[in-house]
Design a protein around this motif. Structure first.
Motif, short mmCIF file in Angstrom:
data_model
loop_
_atom_site.label_atom_id
_atom_site.label_comp_id
_atom_site.label_asym_id
_atom_site.label_seq_id
_atom_site.Cartn_x
_atom_site.Cartn_y
_atom_site.Cartn_z
N THR A 244 -0.41 -3.31 12.93
CA THR A 244 -0.92 -3.29 11.56
C THR A 244 -0.11 -4.27 10.69
N VAL A 246 1.98 -5.62 7.68
CA VAL A 246 2.92 -4.97 6.77
C VAL A 246 3.19 -5.89 5.57
N ALA A 267 -5.82 0.69 3.00
CA ALA A 267 -4.37 0.54 3.02
C ALA A 267 -3.65 1.88 3.16
N GLY A 268 -2.42 1.81 3.64
CA GLY A 268 -1.55 2.98 3.72
C GLY A 268 -0.16 2.61 3.24
N LEU A 270 4.20 2.89 3.89
CA LEU A 270 5.42 3.22 4.63
C LEU A 270 6.43 3.50 3.53
N TYR A 283 0.01 7.88 4.61
CA TYR A 283 1.39 7.37 4.54
C TYR A 283 2.23 7.87 5.71
N VAL A 306 3.11 3.52 12.28
CA VAL A 306 2.12 3.04 11.31
C VAL A 306 0.80 2.65 11.98
N LEU A 309 -1.92 5.23 11.68
CA LEU A 309 -2.47 5.61 10.37
C LEU A 309 -3.94 5.26 10.24
N VAL A 314 -0.36 -1.95 5.69
CA VAL A 314 0.54 -0.91 5.23
C VAL A 314 1.54 -1.53 4.24
#
Ligand code: TXA
Ligand code: MG
Length: 343
Positions: A244, A246, A267-268, A270, A283, A306, A309, A314
Protein backbone atom coordinates in the motif's frame (compact mmCIF):
# COMPACT_ATOMS: atom_id res chain seq x y z
CA UNK A 1 16.18 -25.46 -0.79
CA UNK A 2 13.10 -27.25 0.46
CA UNK A 3 12.26 -27.25 4.12
CA UNK A 4 13.03 -24.52 6.65
CA UNK A 5 13.52 -26.01 10.14
CA UNK A 6 11.87 -24.03 12.94
CA UNK A 7 13.57 -23.95 16.37
CA UNK A 8 11.42 -22.44 19.14
CA UNK A 9 13.48 -21.27 22.12
CA UNK A 10 11.69 -21.24 25.47
CA UNK A 11 14.76 -21.03 27.67
CA UNK A 12 18.44 -20.59 26.91
CA UNK A 13 19.50 -23.45 29.18
CA UNK A 14 16.75 -25.89 28.21
CA UNK A 15 17.06 -25.30 24.49
CA UNK A 16 20.84 -25.38 24.14
CA UNK A 17 20.66 -28.34 21.68
CA UNK A 18 18.54 -26.23 19.29
CA UNK A 19 20.94 -23.31 19.61
CA UNK A 20 23.86 -25.63 18.90
CA UNK A 21 22.06 -27.05 15.87
CA UNK A 22 21.48 -23.53 14.50
CA UNK A 23 25.13 -22.61 15.16
CA UNK A 24 26.28 -25.78 13.34
CA UNK A 25 24.20 -24.89 10.30
CA UNK A 26 25.79 -21.43 10.19
CA UNK A 27 29.35 -22.69 10.67
CA UNK A 28 28.79 -25.21 7.85
CA UNK A 29 27.65 -22.64 5.32
CA UNK A 30 23.87 -22.54 5.86
CA UNK A 31 21.51 -19.59 6.39
CA UNK A 32 19.54 -19.14 9.62
CA UNK A 33 17.05 -16.47 10.72
CA UNK A 34 18.07 -15.42 14.24
CA UNK A 35 16.56 -13.10 16.86
CA UNK A 36 18.41 -9.99 18.02
CA UNK A 37 17.28 -7.18 20.33
CA UNK A 38 16.67 -4.91 17.29
CA UNK A 39 15.21 -7.01 14.44
CA UNK A 40 15.64 -10.59 13.20
CA UNK A 41 18.82 -11.18 11.22
CA UNK A 42 19.55 -13.51 8.31
CA UNK A 43 22.75 -15.11 9.59
CA UNK A 44 25.63 -16.73 7.70
CA UNK A 45 29.29 -17.44 8.43
CA UNK A 46 30.92 -14.12 7.51
CA UNK A 47 34.11 -15.96 6.48
CA UNK A 48 32.29 -18.27 4.03
CA UNK A 49 32.11 -16.53 0.65
CA UNK A 50 29.46 -18.85 -0.81
CA UNK A 51 27.19 -18.53 2.23
CA UNK A 52 27.47 -14.73 2.16
CA UNK A 53 26.60 -14.70 -1.55
CA UNK A 54 23.47 -16.70 -0.79
CA UNK A 55 22.32 -14.00 1.66
CA UNK A 56 22.27 -11.52 -1.23
CA UNK A 57 20.43 -13.98 -3.50
CA UNK A 58 17.79 -14.93 -0.96
CA UNK A 59 17.05 -11.32 0.01
CA UNK A 60 17.26 -9.95 -3.53
CA UNK A 61 19.76 -7.47 -2.10
CA UNK A 62 21.95 -5.28 -4.36
CA UNK A 63 25.59 -6.43 -4.18
CA UNK A 64 26.81 -2.90 -3.32
CA UNK A 65 24.88 -2.88 -0.02
CA UNK A 66 27.32 -4.20 2.62
CA UNK A 67 26.45 -6.48 5.54
CA UNK A 68 26.94 -5.97 9.26
CA UNK A 69 29.27 -8.50 10.89
CA UNK A 70 28.09 -9.65 14.33
CA UNK A 71 30.60 -10.60 17.01
CA UNK A 72 30.56 -11.81 20.61
CA UNK A 73 33.94 -10.57 21.88
CA UNK A 74 36.50 -7.79 21.38
CA UNK A 75 39.14 -10.10 19.86
CA UNK A 76 36.86 -10.53 16.84
CA UNK A 77 36.71 -6.74 16.49
CA UNK A 78 40.48 -6.60 16.23
CA UNK A 79 40.62 -9.50 13.72
CA UNK A 80 38.07 -7.93 11.39
CA UNK A 81 39.51 -4.40 11.31
CA UNK A 82 42.84 -2.86 10.32
CA UNK A 83 42.62 0.02 12.80
CA UNK A 84 40.53 0.57 15.93
CA UNK A 85 40.49 4.21 17.13
CA UNK A 86 40.05 5.00 20.83
CA UNK A 87 36.54 6.29 20.08
CA UNK A 88 35.49 2.78 19.02
CA UNK A 89 36.65 1.34 22.33
CA UNK A 90 34.80 4.09 24.20
CA UNK A 91 31.59 3.36 22.28
CA UNK A 92 31.98 -0.39 22.76
CA UNK A 93 32.59 0.05 26.46
CA UNK A 94 29.37 2.01 26.88
CA UNK A 95 26.97 0.49 24.33
CA UNK A 96 28.14 -3.05 23.53
CA UNK A 97 26.62 -5.50 23.63
CA UNK A 98 23.69 -3.54 22.21
CA UNK A 99 21.99 -1.85 19.24
CA UNK A 100 25.06 -0.04 17.88
CA UNK A 101 27.02 -0.78 14.69
CA UNK A 102 30.46 0.79 14.22
CA UNK A 103 32.00 1.23 10.74
CA UNK A 104 35.80 0.88 10.71
CA UNK A 105 38.57 0.19 8.17
CA UNK A 106 38.39 -3.53 7.34
CA UNK A 107 41.14 -6.13 7.57
CA UNK A 108 41.94 -8.72 4.84
CA UNK A 109 39.77 -11.23 6.71
CA UNK A 110 36.66 -9.40 5.47
CA UNK A 111 35.80 -10.15 1.84
CA UNK A 112 34.57 -7.61 -0.68
CA UNK A 113 31.32 -9.54 -0.81
CA UNK A 114 30.62 -8.73 2.85
CA UNK A 115 31.80 -5.11 2.55
CA UNK A 116 30.02 -4.36 -0.75
CA UNK A 117 33.54 -3.71 -2.10
CA UNK A 118 34.11 -0.86 0.37
CA UNK A 119 37.37 -0.68 2.32
CA UNK A 120 35.36 -0.58 5.54
CA UNK A 121 33.37 -3.06 7.64
CA UNK A 122 30.34 -2.54 9.88
CA UNK A 123 30.54 -4.40 13.19
CA UNK A 124 28.03 -4.98 15.97
CA UNK A 125 27.99 -6.98 19.19
CA UNK A 126 24.29 -7.79 19.82
CA UNK A 127 22.90 -8.16 23.35
CA UNK A 128 20.15 -10.70 22.70
CA UNK A 129 21.11 -13.79 24.73
CA UNK A 130 20.12 -16.19 21.93
CA UNK A 131 22.08 -14.23 19.31
CA UNK A 132 25.12 -14.08 21.58
CA UNK A 133 24.99 -17.81 22.25
CA UNK A 134 24.62 -18.64 18.54
CA UNK A 135 27.66 -16.51 17.66
CA UNK A 136 29.70 -18.10 20.47
CA UNK A 137 28.70 -21.64 19.50
CA UNK A 138 29.28 -21.01 15.80
CA UNK A 139 32.79 -19.81 16.63
CA UNK A 140 32.84 -17.54 13.59
CA UNK A 141 31.79 -13.91 13.00
CA UNK A 142 28.27 -13.77 11.61
CA UNK A 143 27.17 -11.63 8.68
CA UNK A 144 23.51 -10.74 9.12
CA UNK A 145 21.29 -8.22 7.39
CA UNK A 146 17.68 -7.90 8.52
CA UNK A 147 15.88 -11.15 7.58
CA UNK A 148 13.34 -9.60 5.19
CA UNK A 149 13.11 -9.63 1.40
CA UNK A 150 14.90 -6.46 0.26
CA UNK A 151 12.56 -3.46 0.36
CA UNK A 152 10.07 -5.06 2.77
CA UNK A 153 9.61 -4.03 6.42
CA UNK A 154 12.24 -5.56 8.73
CA UNK A 155 11.09 -8.61 10.72
CA UNK A 156 10.58 -8.26 14.47
CA UNK A 157 9.03 -11.71 15.04
CA UNK A 158 9.90 -15.21 13.81
CA UNK A 159 6.55 -15.19 11.99
CA UNK A 160 7.66 -12.17 9.93
CA UNK A 161 10.82 -14.10 8.97
CA UNK A 162 8.72 -17.10 7.99
CA UNK A 163 6.52 -14.85 5.80
CA UNK A 164 9.53 -13.72 3.75
CA UNK A 165 11.94 -16.67 4.01
CA UNK A 166 10.02 -19.94 4.33
CA UNK A 167 11.53 -22.56 2.03
CA UNK A 168 14.45 -20.26 1.12
CA UNK A 169 16.71 -20.69 4.16
CA UNK A 170 17.82 -23.63 6.31
CA UNK A 171 16.33 -22.65 9.66
CA UNK A 172 14.64 -20.01 11.77
CA UNK A 173 15.32 -19.60 15.49
CA UNK A 174 12.27 -18.19 17.28
CA UNK A 175 13.45 -16.17 20.26
CA UNK A 176 10.26 -14.15 20.69
CA UNK A 177 9.53 -10.53 19.77
CA UNK A 178 12.47 -8.14 19.35
CA UNK A 179 12.52 -5.77 22.32
CA UNK A 180 13.67 -2.61 20.50
CA UNK A 181 11.95 -3.06 17.13
CA UNK A 182 14.12 -0.82 14.91
CA UNK A 183 17.60 -1.71 13.68
CA UNK A 184 20.89 -0.73 15.24
CA UNK A 185 22.36 2.75 14.95
CA UNK A 186 25.15 2.80 12.33
CA UNK A 187 28.01 5.22 13.06
CA UNK A 188 31.16 5.55 10.94
CA UNK A 189 34.49 6.29 12.59
CA UNK A 190 36.36 6.26 9.27
CA UNK A 191 36.36 10.01 8.58
CA UNK A 192 37.69 13.06 10.44
CA UNK A 193 34.41 13.38 12.43
CA UNK A 194 32.14 10.52 13.61
CA UNK A 195 29.18 10.28 11.25
CA UNK A 196 25.71 8.93 11.94
CA UNK A 197 24.75 6.86 8.87
CA UNK A 198 21.55 5.30 10.20
CA UNK A 199 19.63 6.27 13.36
CA UNK A 200 18.56 3.30 15.47
CA UNK A 201 18.39 1.81 18.93
CA UNK A 202 21.16 4.04 20.35
CA UNK A 203 20.10 7.69 20.11
CA UNK A 204 22.14 10.57 18.68
CA UNK A 205 22.25 12.03 22.19
CA UNK A 206 23.73 8.78 23.53
CA UNK A 207 26.40 8.87 20.78
CA UNK A 208 27.21 12.50 21.53
CA UNK A 209 27.73 11.68 25.20
CA UNK A 210 30.72 9.55 24.17
CA UNK A 211 31.88 11.15 20.91
CA UNK A 212 31.19 14.86 21.65
CA UNK A 213 30.66 15.75 18.00
CA UNK A 214 28.66 13.61 15.56
CA UNK A 215 27.72 14.64 12.03
CA UNK A 216 24.38 13.40 10.78
CA UNK A 217 24.70 12.06 7.24
CA UNK A 218 22.42 13.83 4.75
CA UNK A 219 20.85 10.52 3.76
CA UNK A 220 19.26 10.18 7.23
CA UNK A 221 16.65 12.83 6.51
CA UNK A 222 16.70 13.46 2.78
CA UNK A 223 16.56 11.66 -0.52
CA UNK A 224 19.89 11.31 -2.28
CA UNK A 225 19.90 11.83 -6.02
CA UNK A 226 23.09 9.99 -6.90
CA UNK A 227 24.40 6.64 -5.74
CA UNK A 228 27.93 8.02 -5.52
CA UNK A 229 26.81 10.32 -2.68
CA UNK A 230 25.84 7.54 -0.31
CA UNK A 231 28.08 6.88 2.69
CA UNK A 232 25.77 4.02 3.65
CA UNK A 233 24.57 2.31 0.48
CA UNK A 234 21.57 0.85 2.32
CA UNK A 235 20.13 4.33 2.69
CA UNK A 236 19.74 4.61 -1.08
CA UNK A 237 17.29 1.87 -1.70
CA UNK A 238 13.54 2.07 -1.23
CA UNK A 239 12.88 0.43 2.06
CA UNK A 240 10.48 -0.90 4.62
CA UNK A 241 7.58 -0.45 2.24
CA UNK A 242 4.21 -2.18 2.42
CA UNK A 243 2.42 -2.80 -0.88
CA UNK A 244 0.00 0.00 0.00
CA UNK A 245 1.19 3.54 -0.78
CA UNK A 246 2.31 5.46 2.33
CA UNK A 247 2.25 9.26 2.76
CA UNK A 248 3.49 11.07 5.86
CA UNK A 249 0.90 13.50 7.22
CA UNK A 250 2.00 16.10 9.76
CA UNK A 251 -0.25 17.81 12.31
CA UNK A 252 -1.91 17.45 15.69
CA UNK A 253 -4.16 14.44 16.37
CA UNK A 254 -7.29 16.43 15.53
CA UNK A 255 -5.90 17.91 12.32
CA UNK A 256 -4.35 14.64 11.26
CA UNK A 257 -7.64 12.76 11.74
CA UNK A 258 -9.79 15.51 10.21
CA UNK A 259 -7.62 15.50 7.08
CA UNK A 260 -7.79 11.71 6.70
CA UNK A 261 -11.57 11.71 7.37
CA UNK A 262 -12.21 14.25 4.59
CA UNK A 263 -10.27 12.45 1.86
CA UNK A 264 -12.22 11.27 -1.16
CA UNK A 265 -9.77 8.47 -1.89
CA UNK A 266 -9.92 5.04 -0.25
CA UNK A 267 -7.55 6.01 2.56
CA UNK A 268 -6.55 4.74 5.99
CA UNK A 269 -4.26 5.84 8.81
CA UNK A 270 -1.09 4.56 10.42
CA UNK A 271 -1.58 6.46 13.64
CA UNK A 272 -0.97 7.00 17.34
CA UNK A 273 -3.34 5.73 20.05
CA UNK A 274 -4.15 9.39 20.69
CA UNK A 275 -5.57 9.80 17.15
CA UNK A 276 -8.06 6.95 17.41
CA UNK A 277 -11.00 8.87 18.97
CA UNK A 278 -10.96 11.33 16.04
CA UNK A 279 -10.66 8.87 13.15
CA UNK A 280 -13.53 7.70 10.97
CA UNK A 281 -11.39 5.79 8.44
CA UNK A 282 -9.70 2.38 8.84
CA UNK A 283 -6.53 2.63 10.91
CA UNK A 284 -3.67 0.80 12.53
CA UNK A 285 -2.21 2.36 15.64
CA UNK A 286 1.45 1.69 16.36
CA UNK A 287 1.60 2.99 19.92
CA UNK A 288 1.40 6.13 22.00
CA UNK A 289 2.76 9.49 20.93
CA UNK A 290 3.77 9.95 24.57
CA UNK A 291 5.96 6.86 24.49
CA UNK A 292 8.18 6.72 21.37
CA UNK A 293 9.71 3.39 22.51
CA UNK A 294 6.32 1.76 21.89
CA UNK A 295 6.31 3.27 18.39
CA UNK A 296 9.75 1.78 17.66
CA UNK A 297 8.63 -1.57 19.03
CA UNK A 298 5.55 -1.79 16.80
CA UNK A 299 6.42 0.16 13.62
CA UNK A 300 7.62 -2.71 11.42
CA UNK A 301 4.75 -5.00 12.39
CA UNK A 302 2.33 -2.13 11.68
CA UNK A 303 3.93 -1.52 8.26
CA UNK A 304 3.21 -5.17 7.41
CA UNK A 305 -0.36 -4.89 8.72
CA UNK A 306 -1.34 -1.86 6.65
CA UNK A 307 -1.76 -4.13 3.63
CA UNK A 308 -4.70 -5.77 5.44
CA UNK A 309 -6.58 -2.47 5.81
CA UNK A 310 -7.96 -2.75 2.27
CA UNK A 311 -7.14 0.86 1.39
CA UNK A 312 -5.26 2.40 -1.56
CA UNK A 313 -3.20 4.83 0.49
CA UNK A 314 -2.29 5.06 4.13
CA UNK A 315 -1.47 8.36 5.89
CA UNK A 316 1.20 7.99 8.57
CA UNK A 317 1.50 10.10 11.72
CA UNK A 318 5.18 10.39 12.73
CA UNK A 319 6.83 11.20 16.06
CA UNK A 320 9.21 14.18 16.50
CA UNK A 321 12.79 13.40 15.47
CA UNK A 322 14.19 13.40 19.00
CA UNK A 323 15.49 10.32 20.85
CA UNK A 324 14.39 7.03 19.30
CA UNK A 325 11.82 9.09 17.32
CA UNK A 326 14.57 9.90 14.78
CA UNK A 327 14.91 6.19 13.92
CA UNK A 328 11.13 5.72 13.65
CA UNK A 329 10.79 8.83 11.46
CA UNK A 330 13.69 7.70 9.25
CA UNK A 331 12.01 4.31 8.61
CA UNK A 332 8.59 5.79 7.81
CA UNK A 333 10.20 8.43 5.57
CA UNK A 334 11.59 5.60 3.44
CA UNK A 335 8.40 3.54 3.54
CA UNK A 336 6.68 6.70 2.22
CA UNK A 337 9.41 7.23 -0.40
CA UNK A 338 9.82 10.76 1.09
CA UNK A 339 6.21 11.84 0.43
CA UNK A 340 5.24 14.35 3.14
CA UNK A 341 2.01 16.33 3.48
CA UNK A 342 1.01 18.94 6.06
CA UNK A 343 -2.54 18.79 7.49
O1 TXA B 1 19.99 -4.06 13.98
C1 TXA B 1 20.61 -4.33 12.96
O2 TXA B 1 21.59 -3.67 12.57
C2 TXA B 1 20.15 -5.57 12.17
C3 TXA B 1 20.36 -6.79 13.04
C4 TXA B 1 20.06 -8.09 12.32
O3 TXA B 1 21.65 -6.79 13.57
N1 TXA B 1 20.84 -5.66 10.91
C5 TXA B 1 20.60 -4.81 9.89
O4 TXA B 1 21.30 -5.10 8.74
O5 TXA B 1 19.82 -3.90 9.96
P1 TXA B 1 20.92 -4.47 7.31
O6 TXA B 1 21.81 -5.16 6.36
O7 TXA B 1 19.48 -4.58 7.10
O8 TXA B 1 21.37 -2.97 7.40
C6 TXA B 1 22.76 -2.67 7.44
C7 TXA B 1 22.98 -1.20 7.15
C8 TXA B 1 22.73 -0.87 5.70
O9 TXA B 1 22.15 0.42 5.64
C9 TXA B 1 24.14 -0.87 5.12
O10 TXA B 1 24.27 -0.07 3.98
C10 TXA B 1 24.94 -0.33 6.29
O11 TXA B 1 24.35 -0.90 7.43
N2 TXA B 1 26.36 -0.76 6.20
C11 TXA B 1 26.85 -2.01 6.32
N3 TXA B 1 28.18 -2.01 6.14
C12 TXA B 1 28.55 -0.73 5.92
C13 TXA B 1 29.78 -0.07 5.66
N4 TXA B 1 30.92 -0.74 5.57
N5 TXA B 1 29.77 1.27 5.47
C14 TXA B 1 28.61 1.97 5.55
N6 TXA B 1 27.41 1.41 5.79
C15 TXA B 1 27.37 0.07 5.97
MG1 MG C 1 17.64 -4.16 6.40
Amino acid sequence: MSKTVFYKIDSLEGDMPKIRAAADIIRNGGLVGIPTETVYGLAANALDEEAVKRIFEVKGRPANNPLIVHIANMISLINLTSFVPQAAYSLAEKYWPGPLTIVLPKSEVVSGTVSGNLETVAIRMPSHPVAREIIKQAGVPIAAPSANISGRPSPTTAKHVLMDMDGKIDAIVDGGECSIGVESTVVSLCGPTPRLLRPGGITLYQLEKVLKRVEVDRAVMSKLKRASMAASPGMLHKHYAPKTKVVILKGTSERFAAHVNELEENAGALCFDEDIPFLEKPYISYGSEQNPETLAYKIFDALREVDDLGVDVVYAHCPPTTGIGLAVYNRILRAADFNIFKA
